[in-house]
Design an enzyme around this catalytic site. Structure first.
Site, mmCIF file in Angstrom:
data_model
loop_
_atom_site.group_PDB
_atom_site.id
_atom_site.type_symbol
_atom_site.label_atom_id
_atom_site.label_comp_id
_atom_site.label_asym_id
_atom_site.label_seq_id
_atom_site.Cartn_x
_atom_site.Cartn_y
_atom_site.Cartn_z
ATOM 1 N N CYS A 8 5.968 -0.268 7.549
ATOM 2 C CA CYS A 8 5.620 0.923 6.777
ATOM 3 C C CYS A 8 6.821 1.347 5.956
ATOM 4 O O CYS A 8 7.945 1.383 6.465
ATOM 5 C CB CYS A 8 5.207 2.048 7.727
ATOM 6 S SG CYS A 8 4.719 3.563 6.873
ATOM 7 N N LEU A 9 6.588 1.670 4.693
ATOM 8 C CA LEU A 9 7.693 2.096 3.825
ATOM 9 C C LEU A 9 8.306 3.406 4.328
ATOM 10 O O LEU A 9 9.448 3.704 3.994
ATOM 11 C CB LEU A 9 7.197 2.248 2.384
ATOM 12 C CG LEU A 9 6.708 0.943 1.723
ATOM 13 C CD1 LEU A 9 6.056 1.236 0.376
ATOM 14 C CD2 LEU A 9 7.849 -0.056 1.554
ATOM 15 N N HIS A 30 -2.332 7.447 7.304
ATOM 16 C CA HIS A 30 -1.374 8.348 6.634
ATOM 17 C C HIS A 30 -2.062 9.645 6.191
ATOM 18 O O HIS A 30 -1.460 10.714 6.241
ATOM 19 C CB HIS A 30 -0.763 7.679 5.396
ATOM 20 C CG HIS A 30 0.378 6.745 5.688
ATOM 21 N ND1 HIS A 30 1.559 7.148 6.286
ATOM 22 C CD2 HIS A 30 0.534 5.419 5.441
ATOM 23 C CE1 HIS A 30 2.373 6.110 6.388
ATOM 24 N NE2 HIS A 30 1.789 5.036 5.889
ATOM 25 N N GLN A 59 3.170 9.910 1.314
ATOM 26 C CA GLN A 59 4.469 9.233 1.443
ATOM 27 C C GLN A 59 5.436 9.623 0.321
ATOM 28 O O GLN A 59 6.638 9.423 0.445
ATOM 29 C CB GLN A 59 4.287 7.708 1.493
ATOM 30 C CG GLN A 59 3.584 7.243 2.762
ATOM 31 C CD GLN A 59 3.406 5.746 2.800
ATOM 32 O OE1 GLN A 59 2.439 5.216 2.262
ATOM 33 N NE2 GLN A 59 4.329 5.037 3.416
ATOM 34 N N GLY A 92 0.836 -1.198 0.000
ATOM 35 C CA GLY A 92 0.000 0.000 0.000
ATOM 36 C C GLY A 92 0.865 1.239 0.000
ATOM 37 O O GLY A 92 2.044 1.179 0.374
ATOM 38 N N HIS A 141 -4.375 1.349 7.845
ATOM 39 C CA HIS A 141 -2.998 1.864 7.930
ATOM 40 C C HIS A 141 -2.821 3.028 6.944
ATOM 41 O O HIS A 141 -2.273 4.068 7.297
ATOM 42 C CB HIS A 141 -2.020 0.715 7.628
ATOM 43 C CG HIS A 141 -0.585 1.105 7.477
ATOM 44 N ND1 HIS A 141 0.405 0.697 8.362
ATOM 45 C CD2 HIS A 141 0.057 1.858 6.543
ATOM 46 C CE1 HIS A 141 1.573 1.197 7.971
ATOM 47 N NE2 HIS A 141 1.400 1.901 6.857
ATOM 48 N N GLU A 142 -3.312 2.833 5.715
ATOM 49 C CA GLU A 142 -3.175 3.892 4.692
ATOM 50 C C GLU A 142 -4.013 5.114 5.048
ATOM 51 O O GLU A 142 -3.574 6.248 4.846
ATOM 52 C CB GLU A 142 -3.599 3.375 3.311
ATOM 53 C CG GLU A 142 -2.840 2.166 2.779
ATOM 54 C CD GLU A 142 -1.352 2.283 2.879
ATOM 55 O OE1 GLU A 142 -0.830 3.409 2.880
ATOM 56 O OE2 GLU A 142 -0.674 1.244 2.992
HETATM 57 O O1 GNR Z 1 4.005 -2.676 2.648
HETATM 58 C C1 GNR Z 1 3.343 -2.528 3.676
HETATM 59 N N1 GNR Z 1 3.017 -3.621 4.420
HETATM 60 C C2 GNR Z 1 2.113 -3.582 5.474
HETATM 61 C C3 GNR Z 1 2.059 -4.689 6.308
HETATM 62 C C4 GNR Z 1 1.162 -4.727 7.356
HETATM 63 C C5 GNR Z 1 0.323 -3.663 7.577
HETATM 64 C C6 GNR Z 1 0.382 -2.547 6.764
HETATM 65 C C7 GNR Z 1 1.267 -2.511 5.718
HETATM 66 S S1 GNR Z 1 1.304 -1.122 4.669
HETATM 67 C C8 GNR Z 1 2.955 -1.168 4.106
HETATM 68 C C9 GNR Z 1 3.200 -0.124 3.037
HETATM 69 C C10 GNR Z 1 3.012 1.244 3.630
HETATM 70 O O2 GNR Z 1 3.799 1.793 4.342
HETATM 71 N N2 GNR Z 1 1.893 1.856 3.364
HETATM 72 O O3 GNR Z 1 1.638 3.065 3.881
HETATM 73 NI NI NI Z 2 2.729 3.133 5.749
#
Ligand code: GNR
Ligand code: NI
Length: 174
Positions: A94-95, A140, A51, A46, A136-137
């Site tokens: 998270c990236l 952000h 980001q 995601g 999670h997204e």
């Molecule tokens: O790549 C991602 N893996 C992930 C694993 C578990 C819960 C959420 C994520 S999102 C993350 C990519 C990211 O940072 N998205 O904002």
């Molecule tokens: Ni993230």
């Protein structure tokens, strides 16, 4: 399509609240294309526009397995209108917080309303990893990172280590 660079913590831009998109035009579609390529390149499932430094309420996701056919998903102006009472724990990454993982509790299911790649109104009931990832997204979009849910001690330690990595990079990225 262009691979853009992903901002990492600590960075104040990641704390901005993203703004709703007025309508899905060529510019937004180009952004979604770039976001998807950037996400695939970084092996993420995601990515939110903030980001890559753009404060628009746009998310791309693909939770298909490596061996499966790619299943890109696009969410513009997503809104969660129903959350499960039951929670589920996932090991999140998270990236924008590279190389750190931690367990986070979130509602197991949620219903999301959004505009798709073509600007059409859609709704989706998400469960499991899809629900976790959408939430999670969507965090952000509010300037929230998963480390905000950890203990103050854990969070401080992670942010300190990430800022040190920024001071003395072991690889020089040109
Ligand atoms: O790549 C991602 N893996 C992930 C694993 C578990 C819960 C959420 C994520 S999102 C993350 C990519 C990211 O940072 N998205 O904002
Ligand atoms: Ni993230």
């Amino acid at each position: 399509m262009t691979i853009r660079s992903i901002l990492t913590e600590p960075n104040k831009i990641l704390r901005q609240v993203s703004k709703p998109v007025e309508s899905v035009k060529k510019e937004e579609q180009k952004l979604m294309d770039d976001m998807l390529e950037t996400m695939y390149n970084a092996n993420g499932i995601g990515l939110a526009a903030i980001q890559i430094g753009i404060p628009k309420r746009i998310i791309v996701m693909d939770i298909s397995r490596n061996e499966e056919e790619k299943k890109p998903m696009y969410f513009v102006n997503p809104v969660i209108d129903n959350k499960d009472k039951e929670n589920i724990t996932y090991e999140e990454g998270c990236l924008s917080v590279p190389n750190y993982f931690a367990e986070v509790d979130r509602p197991k299911k949620c219903r999301v309303q959004y505009l798709d790649y073509n600007g059409e109104k859609k709704a989706l009931v998400a469960d499991g990893l899809l629900a976790t990832c959408i939430q999670h997204e969507m965090d952000h979009l509010e300037g929230i990172l998963f480390i905000d849910y950890l203990s103050k001690l854990k969070k401080t330690m992670i942010v300190k280590k990430l800022s040190k990595q920024k001071e003395r990079p072991d690889r020089i990225i040109v």
